[in-house]
Design a protein around this motif. Sequence first.
Motif, PDB file in Angstrom:
ATOM      1  N   MET A   1      38.170  53.145  67.552  1.00 43.75           N
ATOM      2  CA  MET A   1      36.993  53.994  67.285  1.00 43.75           C
ATOM      3  C   MET A   1      36.329  53.597  65.961  1.00 43.75           C
ATOM      4  O   MET A   1      35.147  53.285  65.921  1.00 43.75           O
ATOM      5  N   LEU A   2      37.104  53.611  64.876  1.00 43.50           N
ATOM      6  CA  LEU A   2      36.613  53.135  63.586  1.00 43.50           C
ATOM      7  C   LEU A   2      37.302  51.803  63.327  1.00 43.50           C
ATOM      8  O   LEU A   2      38.528  51.734  63.340  1.00 43.50           O
ATOM      9  N   THR A   3      36.547  50.758  63.113  1.00 45.68           N
ATOM     10  CA  THR A   3      37.134  49.419  63.155  1.00 45.68           C
ATOM     11  C   THR A   3      37.170  48.686  61.815  1.00 45.68           C
ATOM     12  O   THR A   3      37.754  47.611  61.727  1.00 45.68           O
ATOM     13  N   ARG A   4      36.535  49.247  60.797  1.00 43.83           N
ATOM     14  CA  ARG A   4      36.529  48.518  59.525  1.00 43.83           C
ATOM     15  C   ARG A   4      35.976  49.426  58.438  1.00 43.83           C
ATOM     16  O   ARG A   4      35.439  50.503  58.743  1.00 43.83           O
ATOM     17  N   ILE A   5      36.105  48.985  57.185  1.00 45.01           N
ATOM     18  CA  ILE A   5      35.377  49.640  56.103  1.00 45.01           C
ATOM     19  C   ILE A   5      34.008  48.987  56.038  1.00 45.01           C
ATOM     20  O   ILE A   5      33.900  47.778  55.790  1.00 45.01           O
ATOM     21  N   ASP A   6      32.971  49.771  56.313  1.00 45.09           N
ATOM     22  CA  ASP A   6      31.617  49.234  56.234  1.00 45.09           C
ATOM     23  C   ASP A   6      31.174  49.104  54.779  1.00 45.09           C
ATOM     24  O   ASP A   6      30.678  48.056  54.372  1.00 45.09           O
ATOM     25  N   HIS A   7      31.330  50.189  54.021  1.00 44.21           N
ATOM     26  CA  HIS A   7      30.980  50.094  52.598  1.00 44.21           C
ATOM     27  C   HIS A   7      31.654  51.178  51.778  1.00 44.21           C
ATOM     28  O   HIS A   7      32.167  52.152  52.316  1.00 44.21           O
ATOM     29  N   ASP A  90      31.153  50.900  66.397  1.00 38.86           N
ATOM     30  CA  ASP A  90      30.004  50.498  67.222  1.00 38.86           C
ATOM     31  C   ASP A  90      29.422  51.688  67.985  1.00 38.86           C
ATOM     32  O   ASP A  90      28.491  51.522  68.769  1.00 38.86           O
ATOM     33  N   ASP A  91      29.943  52.894  67.752  1.00 34.45           N
ATOM     34  CA  ASP A  91      29.446  54.089  68.455  1.00 34.45           C
ATOM     35  C   ASP A  91      29.546  55.306  67.536  1.00 34.45           C
ATOM     36  O   ASP A  91      30.481  56.098  67.644  1.00 34.45           O
ATOM     37  N   VAL A  92      28.563  55.432  66.638  1.00 33.12           N
ATOM     38  CA  VAL A  92      28.616  56.535  65.671  1.00 33.12           C
ATOM     39  C   VAL A  92      28.497  57.886  66.365  1.00 33.12           C
ATOM     40  O   VAL A  92      29.120  58.866  65.944  1.00 33.12           O
ATOM     41  N   ALA A  95      31.981  58.612  67.877  1.00 36.43           N
ATOM     42  CA  ALA A  95      32.975  58.843  66.822  1.00 36.43           C
ATOM     43  C   ALA A  95      32.766  60.209  66.184  1.00 36.43           C
ATOM     44  O   ALA A  95      33.724  60.947  65.937  1.00 36.43           O
ATOM     45  N   ALA A  96      31.495  60.571  65.922  1.00 36.44           N
ATOM     46  CA  ALA A  96      31.198  61.876  65.311  1.00 36.44           C
ATOM     47  C   ALA A  96      31.641  63.007  66.235  1.00 36.44           C
ATOM     48  O   ALA A  96      32.219  64.010  65.786  1.00 36.44           O
ATOM     49  N   GLU A  97      31.389  62.830  67.516  1.00 39.48           N
ATOM     50  CA  GLU A  97      31.774  63.879  68.471  1.00 39.48           C
ATOM     51  C   GLU A  97      33.302  64.033  68.524  1.00 39.48           C
ATOM     52  O   GLU A  97      33.833  65.148  68.506  1.00 39.48           O
ATOM     53  N   THR A  98      33.993  62.900  68.580  1.00 40.08           N
ATOM     54  CA  THR A  98      35.458  62.947  68.641  1.00 40.08           C
ATOM     55  C   THR A  98      36.045  63.575  67.388  1.00 40.08           C
ATOM     56  O   THR A  98      36.916  64.456  67.450  1.00 40.08           O
ATOM     57  N   ILE A  99      35.560  63.142  66.235  1.00 41.35           N
ATOM     58  CA  ILE A  99      36.116  63.630  64.966  1.00 41.35           C
ATOM     59  C   ILE A  99      35.739  65.106  64.768  1.00 41.35           C
ATOM     60  O   ILE A  99      36.559  65.909  64.304  1.00 41.35           O
ATOM     61  N   GLY A 100      34.509  65.461  65.143  1.00 40.77           N
ATOM     62  CA  GLY A 100      34.110  66.873  65.083  1.00 40.77           C
ATOM     63  C   GLY A 100      35.025  67.739  65.941  1.00 40.77           C
ATOM     64  O   GLY A 100      35.379  68.865  65.566  1.00 40.77           O
ATOM     65  N   GLY A 101      35.424  67.198  67.069  1.00 36.16           N
ATOM     66  CA  GLY A 101      36.321  67.923  67.973  1.00 36.16           C
ATOM     67  C   GLY A 101      37.718  68.100  67.407  1.00 36.16           C
ATOM     68  O   GLY A 101      38.510  68.903  67.905  1.00 36.16           O
ATOM     69  N   ARG A 102      38.018  67.340  66.354  1.00 30.75           N
ATOM     70  CA  ARG A 102      39.320  67.464  65.693  1.00 30.75           C
ATOM     71  C   ARG A 102      39.251  68.451  64.522  1.00 30.75           C
ATOM     72  O   ARG A 102      40.182  68.526  63.706  1.00 30.75           O
ATOM     73  N   GLY A 103      38.138  69.164  64.413  1.00 24.59           N
ATOM     74  CA  GLY A 103      38.041  70.230  63.425  1.00 24.59           C
ATOM     75  C   GLY A 103      37.452  69.841  62.090  1.00 24.59           C
ATOM     76  O   GLY A 103      37.492  70.601  61.131  1.00 24.59           O
TER      77      GLY A 103
END
Length: 150
Positions: A1-7, A90-92, A95-103
């Motif tokens: 889901m999260l694949t690297r440090i972008d910045h 590659d899918d913000v 990822a936001a939906e999944t992480i939001g679903g984790r509280g």
Amino acid sequence: MLTRIDHIGIACFDLDATVEFYRATYGFEVFHTEVNEEQGVREAMLRINGTDDGGASWIQLLEPTREDSTVAKWLAKNGEGVHHIAFGTDDVDGAAETIGGRGVRVLYDEPRRGSMGSRITFLHPKDCHGVLTELVTSATSAPEGESGGH
Ligand code: CMX
Ligand code: CO
């Protein structure tokens, strides 16, 4: 889901002086500068590694453009330093939906425009053990037809 440090986002009072520090001390050159009025920042992106395929890692130097911006407020409280980290995906949206679903509180209903045509959102630092966390899909790593312009 999260694949690297972008910045890593670093807040500073004087962008030009900070850019010069990174150049003179480490040899990092500015790849891109822009003003993002929505975020209230003038920024410089220094590419640390990677190429133009969307998988690069950056230092993002941030200077506030107005006193009511989030970065100005943060600088007044903390002084200069590391302001946030950003993970690449590659899918913000997903990822936001999944992480939001984790509280974890996601700060934007829809991703907004970030550096170089990327799409970004943020997670609340109080839900991330004190770290303001950004999620980024760079313009070049998004599925075709979904990058930039947002
Ligand atoms: N890192 C860690 N903690 C932070 C923080 C940061 N960058 N910014 C704020 N906090 C903490 C504060 O210390 C404060 O904690 P306490 O209550 O314990 O004192 C709490 O969060 C609330 O902070 P605040 O100063 O009242 O600030 P706000 O709630 O008004 O705003 C936030 C905080 C995260 C909602 C806001 O900064 C935000 O919306 N950030 C996302 C946008 C952004 O940062 N844009 C600039 C970068 C753009 C880019 O990267 O392209
Ligand atoms: Co950032």
